[in-house]
Design a protein around this motif. Structure first.
Motif, short mmCIF file in Angstrom:
data_model
loop_
_atom_site.label_atom_id
_atom_site.label_comp_id
_atom_site.label_asym_id
_atom_site.label_seq_id
_atom_site.Cartn_x
_atom_site.Cartn_y
_atom_site.Cartn_z
N VAL A 148 96.95 151.75 20.06
CA VAL A 148 97.27 152.07 22.12
C VAL A 148 97.99 151.24 22.14
O VAL A 148 98.87 151.02 23.74
N ALA A 149 98.43 150.34 21.24
CA ALA A 149 99.96 149.44 21.88
C ALA A 149 101.34 150.17 21.33
O ALA A 149 101.29 150.25 22.21
N ILE A 197 102.95 144.77 14.15
CA ILE A 197 101.95 146.03 14.25
C ILE A 197 102.03 146.08 13.05
O ILE A 197 101.35 146.77 12.14
N SER A 198 103.63 146.65 12.45
CA SER A 198 103.52 147.68 11.18
C SER A 198 102.70 146.73 9.74
O SER A 198 102.80 147.78 8.81
N LEU A 220 100.00 143.95 28.43
CA LEU A 220 98.96 144.04 27.97
C LEU A 220 99.41 145.20 26.07
O LEU A 220 98.38 144.56 25.47
N PHE A 221 100.14 144.70 26.30
CA PHE A 221 100.71 145.34 24.99
C PHE A 221 100.78 144.26 23.52
O PHE A 221 100.34 144.53 22.99
N GLY A 222 101.46 143.25 24.54
CA GLY A 222 101.74 142.26 23.79
C GLY A 222 99.97 141.52 23.90
O GLY A 222 99.86 141.17 22.10
N THR A 223 99.08 141.64 24.54
CA THR A 223 97.41 141.39 24.23
C THR A 223 97.11 142.48 22.98
O THR A 223 96.42 141.99 21.81
N VAL A 279 98.80 143.93 21.20
CA VAL A 279 99.50 143.43 19.81
C VAL A 279 98.97 142.35 18.92
O VAL A 279 98.32 142.25 17.67
N VAL A 280 98.28 140.79 19.59
CA VAL A 280 97.47 140.14 18.89
C VAL A 280 96.64 140.84 18.52
O VAL A 280 96.12 139.92 16.77
#
Length: 237
Positions: free
Chosen positions: A13-14, A67-68, A206-209, A211-212
């Motif tokens: 999703v990210a 993420i990696s 949303l992307f940052g969310t 990622v966390v």
């Protein structure tokens, strides 16, 4: 402490949100704002580099670095190297993006560092650079002792997420600031560009969310001891 979901699933999703955010900021900068340039008579083209480099270079690549490390099914030394390189690229592009904003202001006669967005931005890039340098020395080369790395690892992860969350929040603040300037200059408050800017900010958040969330999720990783244990932490040592 890990959330009971699989990091690899969340990261899909990210990645999708990262692609959407990158496309949106490029469409805005090129189609609506006229393009990108480092040298131009139209100084707005220089500024356009700022949102593109800060979002794609700093926020997205910085998020992908986090993420990696948590989701890739690779050995720790490989993940550590990928993590380090992606953060280095993100930092370099972030610095370049800030330089573009300063260049635009200086050549347009606009004061520097007068807004909350700029103050937080300088703080974020400084903390990011500090985090990268000390992490390189302690966790990569020459490398600290096992006890030192074990003691600093929780602080490394916590500071990294804090700086990243601050960066995402400041990106949203930057979109708001730019949109306010444009609307004060006559941009239609309910026009397509205004909606594009707002939705780009939402997708960025949303992307940052995610990622966390990825950083908090469980992450099966190869074990050097060939057992069946699951790594629930960053395990950067």
């Amino acid at each position: 402490m890990a959330v009971g979901i699989n990091a690899l699933a969340v990261t899909f999703v990210a990645h999708a949100l990262a692609v959407i955010a990158a496309i949106m900021v490029l469409v805005w900068s090129i189609s609506y704002r006229g393009g990108l340039a480092w040298e131009a008579t139209n100084k707005n083209l220089i500024f356009n580099l700022h949102p593109v480099l800060m979002l794609i270079g700093f926020i997205i690549l910085g998020g992908e670095a986090i993420i990696s490390y948590k989701s890739l099914p690779l050995e720790k030394p490989v993940k550590k190297l990928i993590h380090l390189i992606l953060h280095a690229i993100a930092l370099a592009l972030g610095i370049f993006g800030i330089c573009a904003a300063f260049k635009n202001h200086n050549e347009s006669g606009i004061p520097n560092l007068y807004s909350l967005h700029s103050w937080i931005g300088i703080g974020v890039i400084s903390l990011y650079g500090f985090q990268w340098v000390y992490s390189f020395i302690v966790f990569f080369f020459p490398g600290g002792s096992t006890n030192l790395r074990s003691g600093l690892l929780p602080w490394h992860a916590m500071l990294g997420l804090f700086v990243y969350i601050l960066a995402v929040g400041n990106a949203a603040l930057g979109f708001l600031e730019k949109l306010t300037f444009l609307e004060n200059g006559g941009l239609d408050k309910y026009g397509s560009e205004a909606f594009l800017i707002n939705f780009t900010a939402i997708i960025t958040i949303l992307f940052g969310t995610f990622v966390v969330l990825t950083a908090s999720a469980k992450s099966p990783s190869p074990s050097s001891s060939n057992d069946d244990t699951v790594d629930y932490s960053y395990s950067a040592i």
